[in-house]
Enzyme design. Structure first.
Site, mmCIF file in Angstrom:
data_model
loop_
_atom_site.group_PDB
_atom_site.id
_atom_site.type_symbol
_atom_site.label_atom_id
_atom_site.label_comp_id
_atom_site.label_asym_id
_atom_site.label_seq_id
_atom_site.Cartn_x
_atom_site.Cartn_y
_atom_site.Cartn_z
ATOM 1 N N ASN A 9 0.868 -1.176 0.000
ATOM 2 C CA ASN A 9 0.000 0.000 0.000
ATOM 3 C C ASN A 9 0.906 1.227 0.000
ATOM 4 O O ASN A 9 1.512 1.552 1.028
ATOM 5 C CB ASN A 9 -0.913 -0.010 1.231
ATOM 6 C CG ASN A 9 -2.012 1.033 1.153
ATOM 7 O OD1 ASN A 9 -1.972 1.932 0.311
ATOM 8 N ND2 ASN A 9 -2.977 0.943 2.035
ATOM 9 N N ARG A 90 -2.249 -2.131 -3.908
ATOM 10 C CA ARG A 90 -3.572 -1.535 -3.723
ATOM 11 C C ARG A 90 -3.643 -0.255 -4.553
ATOM 12 O O ARG A 90 -2.826 0.650 -4.384
ATOM 13 C CB ARG A 90 -3.823 -1.222 -2.253
ATOM 14 C CG ARG A 90 -5.179 -0.590 -2.009
ATOM 15 C CD ARG A 90 -5.364 -0.204 -0.569
ATOM 16 N NE ARG A 90 -6.595 0.561 -0.382
ATOM 17 C CZ ARG A 90 -6.939 1.153 0.749
ATOM 18 N NH1 ARG A 90 -6.153 1.087 1.799
ATOM 19 N NH2 ARG A 90 -8.067 1.834 0.815
ATOM 20 N N HIS A 179 -12.600 1.852 -0.785
ATOM 21 C CA HIS A 179 -12.305 0.953 0.343
ATOM 22 C C HIS A 179 -12.807 -0.472 0.070
ATOM 23 O O HIS A 179 -13.176 -1.202 0.987
ATOM 24 C CB HIS A 179 -12.911 1.471 1.660
ATOM 25 C CG HIS A 179 -12.227 2.686 2.200
ATOM 26 N ND1 HIS A 179 -12.909 3.690 2.841
ATOM 27 C CD2 HIS A 179 -10.925 3.057 2.189
ATOM 28 C CE1 HIS A 179 -12.059 4.649 3.202
ATOM 29 N NE2 HIS A 179 -10.844 4.275 2.812
ATOM 30 N N HIS A 205 -16.338 1.484 7.588
ATOM 31 C CA HIS A 205 -14.883 1.645 7.609
ATOM 32 C C HIS A 205 -14.594 3.068 8.067
ATOM 33 O O HIS A 205 -14.702 4.023 7.286
ATOM 34 C CB HIS A 205 -14.308 1.386 6.214
ATOM 35 C CG HIS A 205 -12.823 1.559 6.119
ATOM 36 N ND1 HIS A 205 -11.957 0.498 5.961
ATOM 37 C CD2 HIS A 205 -12.040 2.662 6.166
ATOM 38 C CE1 HIS A 205 -10.714 0.950 5.911
ATOM 39 N NE2 HIS A 205 -10.742 2.270 6.022
ATOM 40 N N ARG A 238 -11.079 15.547 4.927
ATOM 41 C CA ARG A 238 -11.934 15.639 3.744
ATOM 42 C C ARG A 238 -13.349 16.054 4.124
ATOM 43 O O ARG A 238 -13.886 15.611 5.132
ATOM 44 C CB ARG A 238 -11.957 14.304 3.000
ATOM 45 C CG ARG A 238 -10.700 14.033 2.196
ATOM 46 C CD ARG A 238 -10.738 12.667 1.553
ATOM 47 N NE ARG A 238 -9.833 11.742 2.222
ATOM 48 C CZ ARG A 238 -9.712 10.452 1.905
ATOM 49 N NH1 ARG A 238 -10.444 9.933 0.940
ATOM 50 N NH2 ARG A 238 -8.871 9.684 2.553
ATOM 51 N N GLU A 379 -7.022 -5.623 4.790
ATOM 52 C CA GLU A 379 -7.005 -5.409 3.344
ATOM 53 C C GLU A 379 -5.861 -6.166 2.687
ATOM 54 O O GLU A 379 -5.964 -6.588 1.533
ATOM 55 C CB GLU A 379 -6.892 -3.911 3.054
ATOM 56 C CG GLU A 379 -8.102 -3.124 3.514
ATOM 57 C CD GLU A 379 -7.826 -1.641 3.691
ATOM 58 O OE1 GLU A 379 -8.509 -0.852 3.027
ATOM 59 O OE2 GLU A 379 -6.952 -1.280 4.489
#
Length: 393
Positions: A9, A90, A179, A205, A238, A379
């Site tokens: 990642n 990812r 996600h 999540h 965000r 993940e």
């Protein structure tokens, strides 16, 4: 066949990695490098028998990848680079091009770069990780695993925006959702733990980036993120959902250009923007306890938005069997979970306070009409499984 697989990642200034032995899904080593490109970078590495934490300097992702491989060799975690059979990356956005994992070639790289316009904070740095690993492991299979892939099952009635239809046809403007590996893992775990509670699942999540998915019989039917990862919930920095007319208003009345507005909405809004002090939920809860009104407001807004999405997804699913909390906040913050769930008491959803405080797997009471769970996301194992599948193909 036996294989060692790296799950990667790549962030703008970080590189997270996990090495698996497949198919037994045994994690051999895991670690990360933070603050790449800065004066001091931090490297951590953990195995079943050892751990390392040190400060060095990594000027770029290529330097960081070289160091990761060297440490795996020096510590006899691998005896040769050829032991690594595949590397899974990812990737934030694959658009409508990729609805499953794909072996990376020049065309795939080009598509990932093309989709950077939709995920400007993620796709470009994901691509840096790919290029670095291709340079150091040129004979190793590189596989892209897309955040958007698990959301490809969202039906048109949930994914299209009420814009001229040709904008979707010509420019691909639609909800993609994100996600995916995390929500996929949650869906699979609920199925494994209690199949009777896995038909209608709401996966929350909640981390610095946050999203909620409505999952029916193992497939996503909606996700709170949209055309980009900016939409949906209020996040660390965000904004989440807002009236689109705010954007031209900011440009005209404040005198900002498009790049400045994008920077504000992605990096200076959310919990940080409302509180004025921090994007970290722990800091805000501490400040709330000390009477900070803006920290309190930021938390209230964060929780309200989560409740709104859960409520709408209960309607979309025509009920709910399980509500699952995952990621940093979801897994560790009992206050947020309590506040989110309390407004659903009218549905007969009840929380076991002791289990909730202890972050237990099941935090609902035995007589709760809906199962409420805390499941740590993974993940990386989803990435490793996809790479292993590609190797076998």
């Amino acid at each position: 066949m036996a294989a060692k697989i790296l799950a990667i990642n790549s962030g703008s200034s970080s590189l997270k990695f996990k090495l698996y032995s497949m198919p037994e899904e045994q994690a051999i080593a895991a670690g990360q490098i933070d603050r790449i490109g800065q004066e001091k970078s931090e490297f951590t590495l953990k195995t079943a028998t050892d751990s390392l934490k040190t400060e060095l300097q990594f000027k770029d992702h290529l330097t960081a990848v070289r160091y990761v491989i060297s440490q795996l060799l020096d510590r006899n975690i691998i005896s040769d680079m050829s032991e690594i059979s595949g590397v899974g990356h990812r990737i934030s956005n694959g658009g409508d091009y990729y609805k499953q994992a794909v072996v990376i070639d020049d065309d795939v790289e080009q598509r990932i770069d093309e989709m950077s316009v939709l995920s400007p904070l993620h796709n470009p740095v994901n691509l840096l990780g790919i290029k670095a690993f291709k340079k150091i492991l040129p004979n190793t299979m590189q596989v892209a695993i897309f955040d958007t892939a698990f959301n490809a099952t969202i039906p048109a009635k949930h994914s299209l925006y009420a814009l001229p239809y040709e904008y979707y046809e010509k420019y691909g403007i639609k909800k993609y959702g994100f996600h995916g590996p995390s929500h996929q893992y949650i869906a699979e775990q609920v199925q494994a733990i209690d199949p009777s509670k896995s038909h209608k699942v709401i996966s929350c999540h909640l981390g610095n980036g946050a999203s909620i998915s409505a999952i029916k019989d193992g497939k996503t039917i909606d996700n709170s993120m949209g055309f980009t990862p900016l939409a949906g919930l209020i996040m660390g920095t965000r904004s989440g959902d807002l009236d689109p007319q705010i954007i031209p208003y900011m440009e005209q009345q404040i005198g900002l250009n498009a790049a400045e507005v994008k920077e504000i909405l992605n990096s200076k809004s959310g919990l940080l923007g409302i509180s004025g002090t921090s994007s970290d939920i722990r800091d805000l809860e501490e400040a709330m306890d000390e009477g900070d009104d803006r920290a309190t407001l930021a938390l209230q807004m964060f929780i309200h938005r989560i409740q709104s999405y859960i409520g709408s997804y209960i309607a979309e699913l025509d009920g709910v069997d399980s509500i699952v909390f995952t990621a940093g906040i979801g897994e560790h913050d009992s206050y947020v979970r309590t506040e989110v769930i309390k407004n659903f008491s009218f549905l007969g959803i009840k929380i076991d306070n002791q289990n909730n405080d202890n972050n237990e797997l099941i935090i609902s009471t035995k007589d709760s009409n809906v199962q409420v769970m805390v499941i740590p996301t993974d993940e990386e194992i989803v990435i490793a499984r996809d790479v292993y599948s590609q190797l076998n193909n």
